[in-house]
Structure formats: structure tokens, C-alpha cells
Design a protein around this motif. Structure first.
Motif, short mmCIF file in Angstrom:
data_model
loop_
_atom_site.label_atom_id
_atom_site.label_comp_id
_atom_site.label_asym_id
_atom_site.label_seq_id
_atom_site.Cartn_x
_atom_site.Cartn_y
_atom_site.Cartn_z
N HIS A 2 50.92 140.23 -93.00
CA HIS A 2 50.76 141.88 -93.27
C HIS A 2 52.10 142.55 -93.45
O HIS A 2 52.84 142.13 -92.65
N PHE A 45 53.57 140.06 -86.75
CA PHE A 45 52.03 140.37 -86.71
C PHE A 45 52.23 141.69 -85.80
O PHE A 45 51.69 141.37 -84.67
N HIS A 118 46.07 146.41 -87.03
CA HIS A 118 45.95 145.08 -86.98
C HIS A 118 44.99 144.42 -85.92
O HIS A 118 45.37 144.56 -84.67
N CYS A 119 44.08 143.66 -86.39
CA CYS A 119 43.18 143.10 -85.64
C CYS A 119 43.78 141.54 -85.17
O CYS A 119 44.11 141.02 -85.92
N GLY A 160 43.88 142.14 -96.39
CA GLY A 160 44.33 143.32 -96.00
C GLY A 160 43.07 144.42 -96.07
O GLY A 160 41.96 143.83 -95.95
N HIS A 220 33.38 146.71 -91.30
CA HIS A 220 33.73 145.74 -90.37
C HIS A 220 33.65 146.37 -88.89
O HIS A 220 34.83 147.12 -88.88
#
Ligand code: SF4
Length: 332
Positions: A2, A45, A118-119, A160, A220
Motif C-alpha cells: 500500500h 505496511f 491497514h488491516c 486498496g 467489509h
């Protein structure tokens, strides 16, 4: 990987974000010594979580299910056999212009490399977004390929998160899609609408409600606690724009690995007008091994879930297999 940045400036893009692990721990009153990734590993990340999402976490609880989804745990550095950087085979299907055409009748466009959150379990956490033209807002090649293939009836904007792109870019892209007669449906896959509900603003609703394409928004959400009043209001605004609303979740160890938690999620979603759609087994991406729930255990959870809920509130358990022509359904 990302890129973590938003190229344009709009009000929602200036929403406060927590990006330093120490700051997140301090805000939640958690032990400053809680083990996290070292700086070098975190660089690829980084931590990123909207302030409004932090506010939905339980202070003082290191097992909070929302915290666990974003905390860069030192467990990410453990090597896990069978986990790779391209867990679902996206790179083999990626075409010029950021188009992924894996499934019959549908094409997916990587509309942005950025996400509001950010998962840590993200299957695209290692994805080379920088090499995808569409993720930089140049969707000409993707449009040309869609126009040239009459079998494509549905275009999925993903990332993304597609809602990281500006409304100027999204509305221009959708206007061009509308000019392709064989495209009937537009699907948006987004986590931003819930984690950063202010993104669902009048500019977004304007182009979304005006398009001739049938609209499907697949949210989600992994845990009922993610849907606070602001998120519920954003979902209601999307409904008001004429979008059909579905949800997909990922089955995550310590986050939502029980029938009771998943039932509460389905009920919360339905109260907001959203139907549970898929429950995904974890995609086996490097760094996410500590989130994995086995297929055997997942099927046991699904049996219990089906006993608790009416069928329309039971998501389908699915696994994505690299190279397969469709998701593998493990329950109906
Ligand atoms: S919002 Fe979606 S694409 Fe972005 S990090 Fe989370 S799971 Fe991955």
C-alpha cells in the motif's frame, strides 16, 4: 504494498489518522511494552487507522477485536509454511491498466492502492500497487479492455479501497463505463465506508445515485462493534443512493472466530439493511498466519451459526484458490 497516501485533498482525506504504534497504545491506555513489529518490518505496511475507528475500540483491552485487526503484532514476523506474498494469485491475472479478469462476466479494476485502514490480515498487503496504472488514477487501458470484451457485464472497483480515489476520478471513470453498452452493473468493494464513514459524503452520493448502472456495494465488516452510529448512518446514505448492500468478512482468529460473534455481526448488518454475503477463510498471505482459523473449525462454526440464524443471515463460507474459475464455496 500500500502506498498509504491520498493524492488529492478533500475533507474526508484530512480525517485524523493514528499512524504510530505508541500513540495507539497511549490512546487506548494499553501497556506501552506490548510487543509490536520493529520499525524495519513496519515500513512496508505501516500502521494506519482512522481516529474514529480507534474510538470504537475498548480502552484497556489488548484483546479488543478491532484493535487486533490493526495492531502490527510481532507475531507477523513468524515464518508460516504455505503463506506467500501473493496469496490469491492476483499477479498472474493482472492485466495492463490494473485490470484483473479472473471470473467469467466480471472484471475487477484496482482503483486505488490506498486504504483508510491497514488491516494486518490483508491479502493484498504485499501487492505492487505502484506498478498498476489504475491505482494511480489512469484507467484508460482498463476501460479499453472492458469495452473490447462484450462478456464483461459487471465491473468491480477494488483496491486498496476504491473510495480512496477522488470523486472526480471515480465519477469520470463511471461516466465512461456507462458509455459501454454491455456493462450493466457496478460493484464497489469497500471497507472505508465503515471505518471512515465521513467518506460517504454528498460528492460520492451524487455520482453514485445518478449512474444508470445497477449498483452493488460490498462492505467489509468483521465484527459488530465496527458499526457505530456514524457507520450505520453512512450505510443508510449508500442505501438512499440506490445501492444494494452486501457484506463480506474474513474469519479471523481471536477477532470473530465464534458463532456467537458472527451471529451478532449478521444481526447488526441486517438492522442496517445489509445482507451477509461471504465469510472468507483467511487468504494465506505472509505475516497473517496468527489470524488463521482451520477449515475444520470454520465448518463447525458455520454449523452452529446456521442453527442460530435464519438462512438469509448466514454468510457463505468461501475460500479463494489461486487459478480457480470461481471462489470455492465450503457451505451454502
Ligand atoms: S481495507 Fe481492504 S484492501 Fe485495505 S488493508 Fe484492509 S483488507 Fe486490505
Amino acid at each position: 504494498m500500500h502506498d498509504g497516501s491520498f493524492p488529492e485533498s478533500a475533507a474526508w482525506q484530512r480525517a485524523p489518522m493514528v499512524t504510530r504504534p505508541a500513540e495507539l497504545l497511549a490512546q487506548l491506555g494499553l501497556d506501552a511494552g506490548l510487543e509490536g513489529l520493529d520499525f524495519e518490518r513496519l515500513r512496508d505496511f505501516p500502521l494506519r487507522v482512522p481516529q474514529g475507528f480507534v474510538a470504537r475500540m475498548r480502552p484497556g483491552d489488548p484483546a479488543d477485536p478491532l484493535f487486533l485487526q490493526v495492531w502490527p503484532s510481532a507475531r507477523e514476523s513468524a515464518d508460516a509454511a504455505g503463506f506467500s506474498s501473493d496469496a490469491v494469485g492476483d499477479l498472474a491475472s493482472l492485466k495492463a491498466g490494473g485490470l484483473i479478469h479472473k471470473y467469467q462476466g466480471r472484471a475487477l479494476v484496482i482503483a486505488s492502492g490506498a486504504c483508510a485502514v491497514h488491516c494486518r490480515y490483508c491479502f493484498r498487503r504485499h501487492f505492487p500497487y505502484g506498478e498498476s496504472l489504475a491505482s494511480r488514477g489512469n484507467w484508460r487501458q482498463a476501460l479499453a479492455q472492458i469495452a473490447a470484451d462484450p462478456s464483461i457485464e459487471e465491473v468491480i472497483l477494488s483496491g486498496g479501497d476504491p473510495l480512496s480515489a477522488s470523486d472526480d476520478k471515480l465519477s469520470a471513470f463511471v461516466a465512461q463505463l456507462e458509455g459501454i453498452p454491455h456493462v450493466l452493473r457496478l460493484r464497489l468493494h469497500t471497507r472505508t465506508a465503515v471505518v471512515l464513514p465521513e467518506r460517504v459524503d454528498p460528492a460520492l452520493l451524487d455520482w453514485l445515485s445518478r449512474t444508470r448502472l445497477q449498483k452493488v456495494v460490498v462492505l467489509h465488516v468483521n465484527h459488530a462493534n465496527e458499526i457505530d452510529a456514524a457507520a450505520a448512518a453512512a450505510i443508510e446514505r449508500l442505501r438512499g443512493a440506490g445501492a444494494a448492500l452486501l457484506n463480506q468478512s474474513v474469519l479471523l482468529r481471536r477477532v470473530n472466530d465464534s458463532a456467537q460473534i458472527l451471529a451478532a455481526l449478521s444481526e447488526r448488518l441486517f438492522a442496517c439493511g445489509v445482507l451477509p454475503y461471504y465469510l472468507h477463510l483467511l487468504d494465506r498471505v505472509q505475516g497473517a498466519g496468527h489470524f488463521e482459523v482451520s477449515q475444520f473449525e470454520a465448518l463447525q462454526i458455520m454449523t452452529e451459526l446456521a442453527a442460530r440464524l435464519p438462512g438469509y443471515l448466514v454468510p457463505r463460507l468461501a475460500r479463494e484458490t489461486p487459478g480457480a474459475p470461481a471462489k470455492t464455496l465450503l457451505s451454502w
